[in-house]
Write a protein that holds these residues in place. Structure first.
Motif, short mmCIF file in Angstrom:
data_model
loop_
_atom_site.label_atom_id
_atom_site.label_comp_id
_atom_site.label_asym_id
_atom_site.label_seq_id
_atom_site.Cartn_x
_atom_site.Cartn_y
_atom_site.Cartn_z
N PHE A 1 71.74 25.94 -27.09
CA PHE A 1 71.60 27.35 -27.22
C PHE A 1 70.83 27.80 -26.07
CE2 PHE A 1 72.05 26.54 -32.21
CZ PHE A 1 73.37 27.24 -32.23
N ARG A 2 69.71 27.07 -25.72
CA ARG A 2 68.90 27.68 -24.61
C ARG A 2 69.83 27.83 -23.48
NH1 ARG A 2 63.65 24.75 -22.48
NH2 ARG A 2 65.33 23.46 -21.26
N ASN A 3 70.57 26.87 -23.31
CA ASN A 3 71.44 26.93 -21.87
C ASN A 3 72.62 27.94 -22.03
OD1 ASN A 3 70.56 24.79 -20.08
ND2 ASN A 3 71.44 23.14 -21.55
N LEU A 4 72.94 28.43 -23.22
CA LEU A 4 73.88 29.58 -23.51
C LEU A 4 73.03 30.94 -23.61
CD1 LEU A 4 76.39 27.92 -25.73
CD2 LEU A 4 76.62 28.45 -23.54
N ASP A 5 71.77 31.05 -23.29
CA ASP A 5 70.91 32.12 -23.37
C ASP A 5 70.79 32.59 -24.88
OD1 ASP A 5 70.53 31.88 -20.65
OD2 ASP A 5 72.04 33.23 -20.21
N LYS A 6 71.11 31.73 -25.86
CA LYS A 6 70.88 32.00 -27.14
C LYS A 6 69.53 31.58 -27.67
CE LYS A 6 75.87 32.02 -28.38
NZ LYS A 6 76.91 31.51 -29.20
N TYR A 7 68.42 32.56 -27.16
CA TYR A 7 67.13 32.02 -27.32
C TYR A 7 66.49 32.03 -28.83
CZ TYR A 7 67.38 32.05 -22.47
OH TYR A 7 67.70 31.95 -20.89
N SER A 8 67.18 32.92 -29.74
CA SER A 8 66.63 32.90 -31.08
C SER A 8 67.16 31.80 -31.74
CB SER A 8 67.23 34.22 -31.64
OG SER A 8 66.36 35.18 -31.14
N GLU A 9 68.33 31.36 -31.43
CA GLU A 9 68.90 30.03 -32.19
C GLU A 9 68.08 28.87 -31.73
OE1 GLU A 9 70.63 32.42 -30.76
OE2 GLU A 9 72.47 32.85 -31.94
N ALA A 10 67.88 28.69 -30.41
CA ALA A 10 67.13 27.71 -29.77
C ALA A 10 65.92 27.45 -30.60
CB ALA A 10 66.85 27.99 -28.47
N ILE A 11 65.05 28.62 -30.53
CA ILE A 11 63.57 28.55 -31.18
C ILE A 11 63.90 28.28 -32.79
CG2 ILE A 11 61.92 30.20 -32.26
CD1 ILE A 11 62.52 31.90 -29.54
N ALA A 12 64.70 28.68 -33.49
CA ALA A 12 65.04 28.02 -34.69
C ALA A 12 65.17 26.61 -35.04
CB ALA A 12 66.18 28.81 -35.70
N ASP A 13 65.93 25.87 -33.68
CA ASP A 13 66.32 24.61 -33.85
C ASP A 13 64.99 23.76 -33.51
OD1 ASP A 13 68.74 24.26 -34.81
OD2 ASP A 13 69.81 24.43 -32.87
N TYR A 14 64.14 24.42 -32.54
CA TYR A 14 63.00 23.71 -31.94
C TYR A 14 61.97 23.73 -32.96
CZ TYR A 14 64.70 23.95 -27.20
OH TYR A 14 65.63 23.77 -26.00
N THR A 15 61.89 24.91 -33.88
CA THR A 15 61.06 25.05 -34.98
C THR A 15 61.30 23.73 -36.06
OG1 THR A 15 60.66 27.31 -34.57
CG2 THR A 15 60.28 26.48 -36.83
N LYS A 16 62.62 23.72 -36.46
CA LYS A 16 63.11 22.72 -37.17
C LYS A 16 62.68 21.34 -37.04
CE LYS A 16 65.28 21.17 -41.02
NZ LYS A 16 64.68 21.54 -42.12
N VAL A 17 62.74 21.10 -35.66
CA VAL A 17 62.07 19.84 -35.06
C VAL A 17 60.76 19.33 -35.40
CG1 VAL A 17 61.71 18.54 -32.93
CG2 VAL A 17 63.82 19.56 -33.31
N ILE A 18 60.10 20.56 -35.11
CA ILE A 18 58.60 20.70 -35.29
C ILE A 18 58.16 20.49 -36.61
CG2 ILE A 18 56.37 22.07 -34.99
CD1 ILE A 18 57.73 23.05 -32.18
N GLU A 19 58.94 21.21 -37.57
CA GLU A 19 58.55 20.98 -38.92
C GLU A 19 58.81 19.59 -39.55
OE1 GLU A 19 61.51 23.55 -40.83
OE2 GLU A 19 60.39 25.34 -40.31
N LEU A 20 59.88 18.62 -38.85
CA LEU A 20 59.92 17.16 -39.24
C LEU A 20 59.24 16.55 -38.54
CD1 LEU A 20 63.92 17.71 -38.93
CD2 LEU A 20 62.64 17.26 -41.13
N ASP A 21 58.59 16.73 -37.46
CA ASP A 21 57.67 15.85 -36.59
C ASP A 21 56.68 16.74 -35.71
OD1 ASP A 21 56.50 14.37 -34.84
OD2 ASP A 21 58.04 13.13 -34.23
N LYS A 22 55.60 17.02 -36.36
CA LYS A 22 54.49 17.81 -35.74
C LYS A 22 53.93 17.57 -34.52
CE LYS A 22 53.34 20.52 -39.46
NZ LYS A 22 54.82 21.15 -39.97
#
Length: 108
Positions: free
Chosen positions: A31-52
Motif C-alpha cells: 500500500f505504501r508503495n502505491l501511495d495509499k498511506y491510510s491503508e498502510a497505516i491501518a496494516d502497520y497498526t494491525k501488526v503492532i496490535e498483534l506484536d507490540k
C-alpha cells in the motif's frame, strides 16, 4: 512490481490466517508503495496490535504518518521504535520533532 496483485495475495493469506503478521506487514508495504498511506497505516497498526515489539512496523508506520502530515503520530512511532532498539536516522527524528512542534503551534 505489481503491488496490486501482491495486495490481493496478502488479502487471501489474511483470510486464511487472520493473525499472520507478515501478511499485514507486507501488504502495508505494498500500500505504501502505491501511495495509499491510510491503508498502510491501518496494516502497520494491525501488526503492532498483534506484536507490540515489531520494530519495523513502528518505523514504517512513522514514515506513512509523516507523508500524511501526521507528524505527532510519526514522532511517537519513531520514539517507540528507538526505545525498542531500532536504529532510526537522527536527521529524520530532528525533522519530525520540528514538524510536530510547528503543527502543534499552528493548532493553538
Amino acid at each position: 512490481k505489481d503491488y496490486n496483485t501482491a495486495i490481493k495475495d496478502f488479502d487471501c493469506a489474511i483470510k486464511m490466517e487472520p493473525e499472520m503478521l507478515e501478511a499485514y506487514f507486507e501488504r502495508g508495504n505494498a500500500f505504501r508503495n502505491l501511495d495509499k498511506y491510510s491503508e498502510a497505516i491501518a496494516d502497520y497498526t494491525k501488526v503492532i496490535e498483534l506484536d507490540k515489539n515489531y520494530l519495523q512496523a513502528y518505523n514504517n508506520r512513522a514514515v506513512a504518518f509523516y507523508v500524511n502530515k501526521q507528524y505527532a503520530q510519526a514522532l511517537a512511532d519513531v520514539q517507540k521504535a528507538m526505545a525498542l532498539g531500532f536504529e532510526v536516522n537522527l536527521e529524520f527524528v530532528d525533522e519530525l520533532t520540528k514538524a510536530a512542534g510547528q503543527k502543534q503551534n499552528e493548532s493553538k
